[in-house]
Design a protein around this motif. Structure first.
Motif, PDB file in Angstrom:
ATOM      1  N   GLU A   1      -2.963  10.608   1.429  1.00 13.99           N
ATOM      2  CA  GLU A   1      -2.134  10.246   0.638  1.00 13.99           C
ATOM      3  C   GLU A   1      -2.399   8.700   0.600  1.00 13.99           C
ATOM      4  O   GLU A   1      -2.446   7.951   0.028  1.00 13.99           O
ATOM      5  CB  GLU A   1      -0.594  10.638   0.070  1.00 13.99           C
ATOM      6  N   CYS A   2      -1.700   7.867   2.488  1.00 12.82           N
ATOM      7  CA  CYS A   2      -1.393   7.215   2.235  1.00 12.82           C
ATOM      8  C   CYS A   2      -2.329   6.405   3.245  1.00 12.82           C
ATOM      9  O   CYS A   2      -2.002   5.189   3.654  1.00 12.82           O
ATOM     10  CB  CYS A   2      -0.098   7.488   3.609  1.00 12.82           C
TER      11      CYS A   2
ATOM     12  N   ASN B   1      -7.827   1.930  -5.791  1.00 10.79           N
ATOM     13  CA  ASN B   1      -8.225   3.460  -6.269  1.00 10.79           C
ATOM     14  C   ASN B   1      -6.449   4.332  -5.849  1.00 10.79           C
ATOM     15  O   ASN B   1      -7.201   5.239  -5.762  1.00 10.79           O
ATOM     16  CB  ASN B   1      -8.706   3.724  -4.503  1.00 10.79           C
ATOM     17  N   SER B   2      -5.779   3.271  -4.892  1.00 16.01           N
ATOM     18  CA  SER B   2      -4.813   4.054  -4.253  1.00 16.01           C
ATOM     19  C   SER B   2      -3.759   3.092  -3.599  1.00 16.01           C
ATOM     20  O   SER B   2      -4.034   1.741  -2.955  1.00 16.01           O
ATOM     21  CB  SER B   2      -5.064   5.089  -3.230  1.00 16.01           C
TER      22      SER B   2
ATOM     23  N   ALA C   1      -9.226  -1.580  -4.053  1.00 12.29           N
ATOM     24  CA  ALA C   1      -8.445  -0.618  -3.024  1.00 12.29           C
ATOM     25  C   ALA C   1      -6.998  -0.269  -3.722  1.00 12.29           C
ATOM     26  O   ALA C   1      -6.822   0.998  -3.651  1.00 12.29           O
ATOM     27  CB  ALA C   1      -7.816  -1.877  -1.606  1.00 12.29           C
TER      28      ALA C   1
ATOM     29  N   VAL D   1      -0.600   3.257  -2.980  1.00 14.56           N
ATOM     30  CA  VAL D   1      -0.269   3.522  -2.076  1.00 14.56           C
ATOM     31  C   VAL D   1      -1.463   3.350  -0.474  1.00 14.56           C
ATOM     32  O   VAL D   1      -0.446   2.871   0.805  1.00 14.56           O
ATOM     33  CB  VAL D   1       0.239   5.157  -1.776  1.00 14.56           C
ATOM     34  N   VAL D   2      -2.056   3.673   0.008  1.00 20.37           N
ATOM     35  CA  VAL D   2      -2.836   3.359   0.338  1.00 20.37           C
ATOM     36  C   VAL D   2      -2.350   2.187   0.846  1.00 20.37           C
ATOM     37  O   VAL D   2      -3.153   0.822   2.226  1.00 20.37           O
ATOM     38  CB  VAL D   2      -4.418   3.822   0.429  1.00 20.37           C
ATOM     39  N   ALA D   3      -3.130   1.246  -0.196  1.00 20.14           N
ATOM     40  CA  ALA D   3      -3.550  -0.218   0.297  1.00 20.14           C
ATOM     41  C   ALA D   3      -1.825  -1.124   0.555  1.00 20.14           C
ATOM     42  O   ALA D   3      -1.606  -1.545   1.964  1.00 20.14           O
ATOM     43  CB  ALA D   3      -2.964  -0.813  -1.489  1.00 20.14           C
ATOM     44  N   HIS D   4      -0.722   0.036  -0.260  1.00 22.03           N
ATOM     45  CA  HIS D   4       0.711  -0.895   0.394  1.00 22.03           C
ATOM     46  C   HIS D   4       0.674  -0.336   2.212  1.00 22.03           C
ATOM     47  O   HIS D   4       0.997  -1.762   3.217  1.00 22.03           O
ATOM     48  CB  HIS D   4       1.632  -0.434  -0.021  1.00 22.03           C
ATOM     49  N   TYR D   5       0.494   0.527   2.294  1.00 19.00           N
ATOM     50  CA  TYR D   5      -0.383   0.880   3.677  1.00 19.00           C
ATOM     51  C   TYR D   5      -0.509  -0.017   4.446  1.00 19.00           C
ATOM     52  O   TYR D   5      -0.687  -0.274   5.931  1.00 19.00           O
ATOM     53  CB  TYR D   5      -0.058   1.890   3.921  1.00 19.00           C
ATOM     54  N   SER D   6      -2.158  -0.575   3.936  1.00 18.07           N
ATOM     55  CA  SER D   6      -2.595  -1.025   4.664  1.00 18.07           C
ATOM     56  C   SER D   6      -2.111  -2.682   4.804  1.00 18.07           C
ATOM     57  O   SER D   6      -3.128  -2.969   5.259  1.00 18.07           O
ATOM     58  CB  SER D   6      -3.957  -1.262   4.268  1.00 18.07           C
TER      59      SER D   6
ATOM     60  N   ILE E   1       8.380   0.103   5.339  1.00 15.27           N
ATOM     61  CA  ILE E   1       8.248   0.909   3.998  1.00 15.27           C
ATOM     62  C   ILE E   1       9.320   0.944   2.850  1.00 15.27           C
ATOM     63  O   ILE E   1       9.237   1.315   1.983  1.00 15.27           O
ATOM     64  CB  ILE E   1       7.190   2.025   4.438  1.00 15.27           C
TER      65      ILE E   1
ATOM     66  N   ILE F   1      -8.459   5.585   1.856  1.00 15.53           N
ATOM     67  CA  ILE F   1      -9.104   5.393   0.138  1.00 15.53           C
ATOM     68  C   ILE F   1     -10.231   6.926   0.388  1.00 15.53           C
ATOM     69  O   ILE F   1     -11.170   6.609   0.885  1.00 15.53           O
ATOM     70  CB  ILE F   1      -9.213   4.340  -0.430  1.00 15.53           C
TER      71      ILE F   1
ATOM     72  N   PHE G   1       8.363  -0.092   9.523  1.00 15.73           N
ATOM     73  CA  PHE G   1       6.669  -0.356   9.507  1.00 15.73           C
ATOM     74  C   PHE G   1       6.905  -1.142   7.516  1.00 15.73           C
ATOM     75  O   PHE G   1       6.247  -1.401   7.379  1.00 15.73           O
ATOM     76  CB  PHE G   1       6.001   0.513   9.065  1.00 15.73           C
TER      77      PHE G   1
ATOM     78  N   PRO H   1      -7.685  -3.090   6.242  1.00 13.88           N
ATOM     79  CA  PRO H   1      -6.043  -4.043   6.632  1.00 13.88           C
ATOM     80  C   PRO H   1      -6.496  -5.639   7.311  1.00 13.88           C
ATOM     81  O   PRO H   1      -5.676  -6.249   7.124  1.00 13.88           O
ATOM     82  CB  PRO H   1      -5.310  -2.928   8.187  1.00 13.88           C
TER      83      PRO H   1
ATOM     84  N   TRP I   1     -13.567   5.794  -1.090  1.00 12.76           N
ATOM     85  CA  TRP I   1     -14.361   4.978   0.111  1.00 12.76           C
ATOM     86  C   TRP I   1     -15.450   5.470   1.196  1.00 12.76           C
ATOM     87  O   TRP I   1     -14.949   6.154   1.890  1.00 12.76           O
ATOM     88  CB  TRP I   1     -13.335   3.290   0.502  1.00 12.76           C
TER      89      TRP I   1
END
Lengths: 504, 341
Positions: free
Chosen positions: A339-340, B209-210, B206, B212-217, A302, A343, A300, A355, A346
């Motif tokens: 965590e990942c 807020n995070s 985004a 990490v979440v932004a990166h994964y998104s 990362i 949000i 992916f 996304p 939200w």
């Protein structure tokens, strides 16, 4: 002296707008392991917080050794000998084990911390638990299982008589769980009482003598473990019978979607090769730390890889960042959705559309109407239990959060969905729903890679299983050939004896 | 096992009047009104349009910086180097002009200098993502100012208002309305639109807020941070040009404290330094609230140290109020009742 060391009667706890506990009862004997079960949102966590003095119940009484008590603060409960060990270990990673154990109640003489004495006492506690690390070790250098041991040692250092374990095995491998069982039994034999919360039926049958079930904030009953069958127990928890937990539909396997050849990353995994076809669910299993997560994170974008080939739909591709993967229709659901994946502050709608925001926007100008409609459809397609798309993600249970993360991934035109421990920390009812969604997706021609440590899930859902150990693929098993024993053997195969293509 | 009927999830948002009154902006507007009423009662001349715009123009010079600073704070970052960037850009402007370059070129140099300063901050922070923006920009804050001091020493570089069009940048008016005010409004609308109505703006929230979440998104987190820091530098360049037009001379130690003023304006506007929260109209209101408050206190001859103390106190009080409310809600009184089962 009462028969029970701890007794809670008719406890009601009200949060603004919600009854989190509605007249529940609980009785704990001295020297017993008592399981507490229920779906997410049944009120277990709130109940624990009432016992530990974090929350105050609006109604009800707590009796300790037959005497009525009131825990106003967590300190009151601690002084009464109650300690809780939580699912997510709450420790100080940059401090030593001894410092963690004695945090807040250090041995002090004349204002000076008695380091020698503290380390001596810490080591004594650790050896009592058969721990194989020293009290001088840094907390962050330990595995999750070892960190839990430190937490247990901490509870013992405070002379806890009642130890509450909240989902302790969720992050543990099978052998680590065994170790925890042994420790729990030892503590029980020493006369401690343990309240054990777990989603795994296996844990409960292995350890507990009695089990109390909550459902929707209500007390359902307390049963002798020896006298209740798994279906009965599930029925008590869910309120309905779950007949088939693994509805992997028969799907025609299509073209190869992804082939990975000799993928390597120094220190993490080596020579990993596998493939997956449209309509197929491929399971990846192995012990925690075998490198499964690292492999899919590499797919992916990362993590980076040193060598090897990724062939997607017949063409070799480079994946350097998540955008590269997403553009081609690869989605990843991470193990740690809080965590990942989400949000939490939200609404679920904003999370779902994040996304693919560009898709709903016109020349970068967002269009909330279009977004909201799309979010509503996606959320409904996976049956998220929410009232509006503006409900905060943090307000949902683990299972529903997972559904939101799935909906988020489904917003893209997916060809391959990677799910890392998709049902971790998810209750039985939501688990079935997630399996059902997986089934629907493969019927639509998606390919799914599922990482899981849960054996029933791997055996029930996968068309093929890859087993990993120490960063290598140690075996590939077809449906029917894969069994618990074979997988375990491969998962612990220190020397790679490639059991290639058995029954495939 | 889909025996249940799938549920319907609605799109309508719950609207409550109560929450409108408790909203941050309501509080801000109240404060804004109070400040104006106070000023008007102090000085009869306060509500004279020409005077008012003169007062407004002075704080708009630094008010610009609050716009991109709002982005930076939404991202969860911070930029302390803005004052120094303004000083360095203005220094280069003055030095280039006095070295014989046309004023137009000097203005472009100032813009480029500001942009470059921001870009450097951005490159450091996005190449080494573990570094805290607070520390890196604290470093460049002294670095940029140090360069300005090396160039000018204790001298000043002046005569900038001899160029009429440059003088007019700050002082010219359309009727009673200064052009700087019009430019400010246009930029405010543009920055507000980008933050609230574009994908870029949503990504800022985004990331705040995070990350990490932004990166994964699939959000290009570091590219967006880089753009934002560069944008701050560019706007500092604009601020430097207006400063030079306003003052006519430049020293290395101008624009000190701009960073704290810009950050105060944004925070008072309701954007938390923790990132991911707040909105742009709040920032615009608070630019005027702080600016006019300082002006009003100046009218009654309060000295500048005291003005700073008062603004500091207001900032703390206003930022605390929502937190008091949250804690109150959390700590509800409970009365236990005893019953045997």
């Amino acid at each position: 002296m009462s028969e029970y060391i701890l007794e809670l009667c008719n406890i009601t706890k009200i949060f603004p707008g919600v009854k989190a506990l509605d007249g529940v009862n609980f009785q704990l004997k001295a020297g017993e392991i008592h399981a507490l079960m229920g779906e997410n949102g049944a009120g277990k966590s709130t109940f624990i917080k009432v016992i530990t003095g974090v929350h105050h119940a609006e109604e009800g009484t707590i009796f300790l050794d037959g005497k009525k008590v009131e825990f106003r603060t967590p300190l009151d409960a601690q002084r009464a000998g109650i300690a809780a060990i939580y699912q997510h270990v709450t420790s100080y990673p940059h401090l030593s084990v001894a410092e963690n154990i004695f945090m807040g109640h250090e041995s002090v003489k004349g204002g000076m911390i008695q380091w020698k004495e503290m380390h001596k006492r810490a080591d004594a506690l650790l050896s009592r638990l058969n721990a194989e690390f020293s009290s001088a070790a840094l907390m962050s250098s330990l595995s999750v299982a070892q960190q839990q041991m430190v937490e247990i040692a901490k509870a013992l250092s405070m002379d806890a008589r009642i130890i509450i374990m909240d989902e302790p095995t969720a992050a543990l491998t099978r052998s680590e769980s065994e170790e925890l069982y042994r420790i729990s039994e030892k503590l029980r034999d020493e006369g401690k009482s343990i309240i054990f919360i777990s989603h795994r039926l296996e844990d409960m049958y292995r350890l507990a003598t009695r089990v109390t079930v909550f459902r929707d904030a209500n007390y359902i009953g307390t049963y002798d473990v020896a006298q209740i069958t798994p279906p009965e127990l599930i029925k008590a928890m869910v309120g309905r019978e779950i007949k088939e937990l693994f509805p992997k539909p028969e799907v025609e396997i299509g073209e190869e979607v992804l082939r990975v050849e000799n993928l390597s990353r120094a220190g993490y995994f080596r020579d990993v090769s596998f493939n997956i076809h449209a309509g197929e669910i491929v399971g990846f299993t192995g012990l925690v730390g075998a490198g499964r997560t690292e492999v899919v994170q590499t797919l992916f974008g990362i993590e980076r890889y040193d060598s090897g080939k990724i062939i997607f739909e017949g063409k070799e591709i480079q994946i350097r960042k998540p955008q590269d993967a997403m553009r081609r229709g690869i989605g990843l659901l991470t193990e740690d959705r809080q965590e990942c994946g989400l949000i939490l502050d939200w609404g679920i709608g904003a999370n779902i559309t994040l996304p693919e925001l560009r898709k709903y926007a016109k020349r970068h100008v967002t269009n909330e109407k279009v977004e909201n409609t799309a979010a509503k459809q996606l959320a409904e397609s996976v049956d998220v239990k929410a009232v509006t798309i503006f409900d905060k993600a943090s307000s949902l249970s683990g299972g529903n959060q997972q559904k939101v993360v799935v909906a988020k991934a489904l917003g893209s035109d997916l060809k391959l969905l990677i799910m890392d421990e998709p049902t971790k920390g998810v209750d039985v009812g939501a688990k079935a729903a997630i399996y059902e969604i997986m089934g629907e997706l493969v019927q639509k021609g998606l390919a799914i890679i599922m990482i899981s440590s849960e054996m029933p899930e791997i055996l029930g859902m996968s068309d093929r299983v890859y087993v990993m150990c120490d960063g290598r693929v140690t075996g590939e098993l077809g449906r029917g050939v894969a069994s618990q024993e074979v997988i375990l053997e491969l998962a612990m195969a220190k020397h790679t004896h490639h059991a290639h293509a058995q029954g495939v | 096992m889909t025996t249940q009927v799938k549920r319907n999830i609605v799109i309508e948002k719950e609207k409550s009047l109560k929450s409108l009154f408790l909203r941050w902006e309501t509080l801000l507007i109240l404060l804004f009104v109070v400040v104006n009423v106070m000023n008007a009662s102090i000085s009869k001349n306060y509500l004279n349009t020409a005077n008012l715009f003169t007062a407004i123009s002075t704080f708009l010079v630094k008010g610009f910086i609050a716009f991109p600073m709002a982005y930076i704070l939404v991202l969860g970052d911070i930029d302390l180097s803005v004052g120094s960037t303004v000083a360095l850009s203005a220094t280069l402007l003055g030095v280039s002009y006095n070295a014989g370059l046309p004023m137009g070129v000097a203005v472009v140099i100032a813009l480029l200098c500001g942009t470059l300063c921001g870009l450097i901050n951005g490159i450091i922070l996005t190449k080494f993502t573990e570094l805290a923006a607070m520390i890196v920009t604290l470093g460049t804050m002294t670095l940029y100012r140090g360069i300005a001091e090396m160039i000018l020493g204790s001298q000043s570089t002046g005569g900038l208002q001899n160029v009429t069009w440059f003088y007019n940048l700050y002082y010219a008016r359309l009727g009673a309305v200064p052009y700087i005010f019009i430019i400010f409004c246009v930029l405010a609308i543009a920055f507000g639109f980008v933050l609230h109505k574009t994908t870029f703006g949503r990504y800022l929230y985004a990331i705040g807020n995070s990350r990490v979440v932004a990166h994964y998104s699939g959000i290009p987190v570091q590219a967006i941070r880089l753009i934002s820091f560069t944008l701050v530098g560019f706007v500092c360049g604009i601020s430097a040009i207006y400063y030079a037009s306003w003052a006519g001379t430049v020293r290395f130690d101008i624009a000190t404290g701009y960073e704290l003023e810009a950050i105060s304006m944004v925070v008072l506007g309701g954007i938390s330094t923790a990132g991911g929260k707040g909105n742009f109209p709040g920032t615009v209101i608070s630019i005027f609230t702080i600016g006019l408050l300082k002006y009003g206190l100046g009218l009654i001859n309060v000295n500048s140290q005291t003005i700073l103390m008062i603004i500091g106190a207001i900032l703390i009080v206003v930022v605390t109020i929502p937190n008091i409310r949250v804690q109150k809600n959390a700590a509800k009184a409970i009365k236990p009742a005893a019953k045997r089962c």
